[in-house]
Design a protein around this motif. Structure first.
Motif, PDB file in Angstrom:
ATOM      1  N   CYS A   8     -10.656 129.607  36.714  1.00 49.40           N
ATOM      2  CA  CYS A   8     -12.092 130.090  37.443  1.00 49.40           C
ATOM      3  C   CYS A   8     -12.679 129.283  38.401  1.00 49.40           C
ATOM      4  O   CYS A   8     -13.031 129.433  39.599  1.00 49.40           O
ATOM      5  CB  CYS A   8     -13.164 131.044  36.738  1.00 49.40           C
ATOM      6  N   VAL A   9     -13.101 127.814  37.942  1.00 50.66           N
ATOM      7  CA  VAL A   9     -13.650 126.850  38.489  1.00 50.66           C
ATOM      8  C   VAL A   9     -12.756 126.312  39.597  1.00 50.66           C
ATOM      9  O   VAL A   9     -13.160 125.390  40.626  1.00 50.66           O
ATOM     10  CB  VAL A   9     -14.261 126.084  37.860  1.00 50.66           C
ATOM     11  N   GLY A  31     -17.697 128.266  43.503  1.00 54.04           N
ATOM     12  CA  GLY A  31     -19.288 128.910  43.389  1.00 54.04           C
ATOM     13  C   GLY A  31     -20.327 127.660  43.169  1.00 54.04           C
ATOM     14  O   GLY A  31     -21.276 128.016  43.618  1.00 54.04           O
ATOM     15  N   ILE A  32     -19.769 126.540  42.676  1.00 49.14           N
ATOM     16  CA  ILE A  32     -20.954 125.579  42.680  1.00 49.14           C
ATOM     17  C   ILE A  32     -20.826 124.589  43.875  1.00 49.14           C
ATOM     18  O   ILE A  32     -21.893 124.020  44.290  1.00 49.14           O
ATOM     19  CB  ILE A  32     -20.612 124.837  41.464  1.00 49.14           C
ATOM     20  N   CYS A  46     -17.257 135.715  42.433  1.00 49.45           N
ATOM     21  CA  CYS A  46     -16.896 134.755  41.283  1.00 49.45           C
ATOM     22  C   CYS A  46     -17.898 133.453  41.309  1.00 49.45           C
ATOM     23  O   CYS A  46     -18.412 133.165  40.186  1.00 49.45           O
ATOM     24  CB  CYS A  46     -15.696 134.439  41.732  1.00 49.45           C
ATOM     25  N   GLY A  47     -18.356 133.333  42.412  1.00 46.03           N
ATOM     26  CA  GLY A  47     -19.248 132.068  42.566  1.00 46.03           C
ATOM     27  C   GLY A  47     -20.623 132.229  41.752  1.00 46.03           C
ATOM     28  O   GLY A  47     -20.720 131.373  41.080  1.00 46.03           O
ATOM     29  N   GLU A  48     -21.192 133.374  41.844  1.00 47.24           N
ATOM     30  CA  GLU A  48     -22.315 133.702  41.334  1.00 47.24           C
ATOM     31  C   GLU A  48     -22.167 134.015  39.994  1.00 47.24           C
ATOM     32  O   GLU A  48     -22.818 133.601  38.824  1.00 47.24           O
ATOM     33  CB  GLU A  48     -23.056 134.806  41.900  1.00 47.24           C
TER      34      GLU A  48
END
Ligand code: SF4
Length: 357
Positions: free
Chosen positions: A65-66, A271-272, A310-312
Motif C-alpha cells: 500500500c505505501v 499518501g505521506i 488510499c493516501g488518507e
C-alpha cells in the motif's frame, strides 16, 4: 500444558476481553501500524468486542500500500520497454500504475512472474541466464534482509542478469509522522523482532505510547487490554507484549546483513510523501545490481487513480467506507487503489470483514 496453566491463560484472555469491552473514559485512538494486525483483528472478531470509546485506526504498515504509483510505473517500464523479466510477490502484480498494472503489461506480452521469496527470484535468474531479471524489492525491516540474502547469493553465484528495484522502507519516520493521529501504537511484532525496541523507546521519549503485539487472538487481546489499562495512568508507556519473539536488541545479524549491502535513503510513501531517511537503497558498490542504474530509468512522477483516497486511509485520516469508490467501483476483484489489492491493505480488510459484520 497442564490444566491449571491452560485455565490461567483462558482467564487472562477473558479478563483482557472484558477490559477492552467495558472501557468507558476518554476516547482512545489506537493505531495498528501493521497491515497483518489490521486483518487479524478483523478476522478474529476483535473489533466487534471493542468499547465504543476505543477507535482502531489502520496505519501505514502495509508494504504494498505505501509503495508509490511511480514504482509500479518503473516496473512496467522495465517489463515493456527494457525487456526485463519482472519477479515479484503476487500482490504487486495487480496494483494499478499511472496507466497500467503489471498484470495489464503481462497481457501486452511482458514477462511478469510471481515468486514466493527473493531467493526464488535469484534461483530463477540463475537458471534463466538468457533473461534479464529484476526482483521487486519492497517491504519493511522484516523483509529487507531476505532481499540482501538473495543479492549475496547472486554475487556468490557470479550471475549478472539479476537486479533489484528497491522501495524498501523503515518504520521510524512513519511512526513520527503519524503521532498526531493516535494515542498509542500497536507496534508490529515482526518488525520489532528485527529492530529490537530502540525505535519504540525513541518514540516513548517523544511522549508516544505503544505496545509491541503478536498476531494470535490472545496476543492481540492482551496488547489492546494493556494499552487500555496503561492509558488510565496518564503517562506515556511502552510494553513488550510479544516477548517470545521480540527482544530488546532484536536481530543484530539481520541488521548487519542489510548494512553490508544497503544504506538509508529518502523514500516516497504513498499518501505521506517523501520522508527523509525512511527507506533503504543499494550502496554504490552494488550499482550493477540496482535496476534503476543498470537500465538508466528516468525519474517518473506517478499519478494516483482519480477519486482513490488510499493516501488518507494510510494516514488514518479516513476509513475506507468514506471513500466514494469503496465497494462500488473499487472491490478486491476490480481494485482501484493499492489498499484494496493487498492482502494486508485496510480497504481489503474492511471489504472482507466489515461487510460481513
Ligand atoms: S476503496 Fe479503493 S479507491 Fe477507495 S481508498 Fe480504498 S483502494 Fe482507494
Amino acid at each position: 500444558m497442564t490444566d491449571s496453566v491452560s485455565m490461567e491463560k483462558k482467564n487472562a484472555v477473558e479478563r483482557a476481553r472484558e477490559i477492552i469491552s467495558d472501557y468507558h473514559g476518554p476516547k482512545l485512538r489506537i493505531m495498528e501500524v501493521c497491515g497483518t494486525h489490521t486483518h487479524e483483528i478483523f478476522r478474529q472478531g476483535i473489533r466487534s468486542l471493542l468499547s465504543e470509546d476505543i477507535t482502531l485506526i489502520s496505519g501505514p504498515g502495509c508494504p504494498v500500500c505505501v509503495t508509490p504509483v511511480s514504482y509500479i510505473d518503473e516496473a512496467v517500464m522495465l517489463a515493456l520497454e527494457k525487456g526485463c523479466t519482472i519477479l515479484t510477490f503476487g500482490d504487486l502484480v495487480r496494483v494499478p500504475g499511472s496507466e497500467k498494472s503489471l498484470q495489464t503489461a503481462r497481457g501486452e506480452g511482458a514477462s511478469v512472474k510471481v515468486v514466493y521469496s527473493p531467493q526464488d527470484a535469484e534461483d530463477y535468474a540463475r537458471t534463466h541466464p538468457e533473461e534479464e531479471t529484476v526482483f521487486l524489492s519492497v517491504g519493511f525491516e522484516t523483509t529487507t534482509p531476505s532481499s540482501c540474502i538473495a543479492l549475496k547469493q547472486a554475487i556468490s553465484d557470479g550471475i549478472s542478469n539479476f537486479s533489484l528495484l528497491c522501495a524498501n522502507k523503515t518504520m521510524p519516520a512513519a511512526y513520527r509522522a503519524m503521532m498526531a493521529a493516535t494515542d498509542a501504537y500497536l507496534y508490529p511484532g515482526h518488525v520489532c523482532a528485527i529492530t529490537g525496541l530502540s525505535d519504540c523507546r525513541q518514540m516513548l521519549e517523544l511522549g508516544m505510547s505503544g505496545v509491541v503485539a503478536g498476531f494470535t487472538a490472545p496476543e492481540l487481546l492482551t496488547a489492546l487490554a494493556v494499552i487500555v489499562q496503561k492509558s488510565k495512568e496518564g503517562k506515556p508507556f511502552l510494553v513488550n507484549c510479544y516477548p517470545r519473539v521480540v527482544t530488546e536488541e532484536g536481530s543484530p545479524q539481520a541488521r548487519a546483513l542489510v548494512a553490508e549491502y544497503m544504506e538509508p535513503c529518502d523514500s516516497m510513501w504513498r499518501g505521506i510523501g517523501l520522508m527523509a531517511d525512511s527507506g533503504m537503497d543499494l550502496k554504490e558498490a552494488y550499482a550493477a545490481y540496482d535496476a534503476r542504474k543498470k537500465y538508466a530509468l528516468p525519474r517518473i512522477e506517478g499519478r494516483e487513480a482519480k477519486g482513490c483516497r488510499c493516501g488518507e486511509v494510510l494516514q488514518g485520516a479516513c476509513i475506507p467506507q468514506e471513500c466514494p469508490l469503496f465497494g462500488k467501483r473499487c472491490t478486491p476483484e476490480h481494485p482501484v487503489g493499492a489498499c484494496m489489492v493487498s492482502s494486508e491493505g485496510a480497504c481489503s480488510a474492511f471489504y472482507l470483514y466489515q461487510r460481513r459484520d
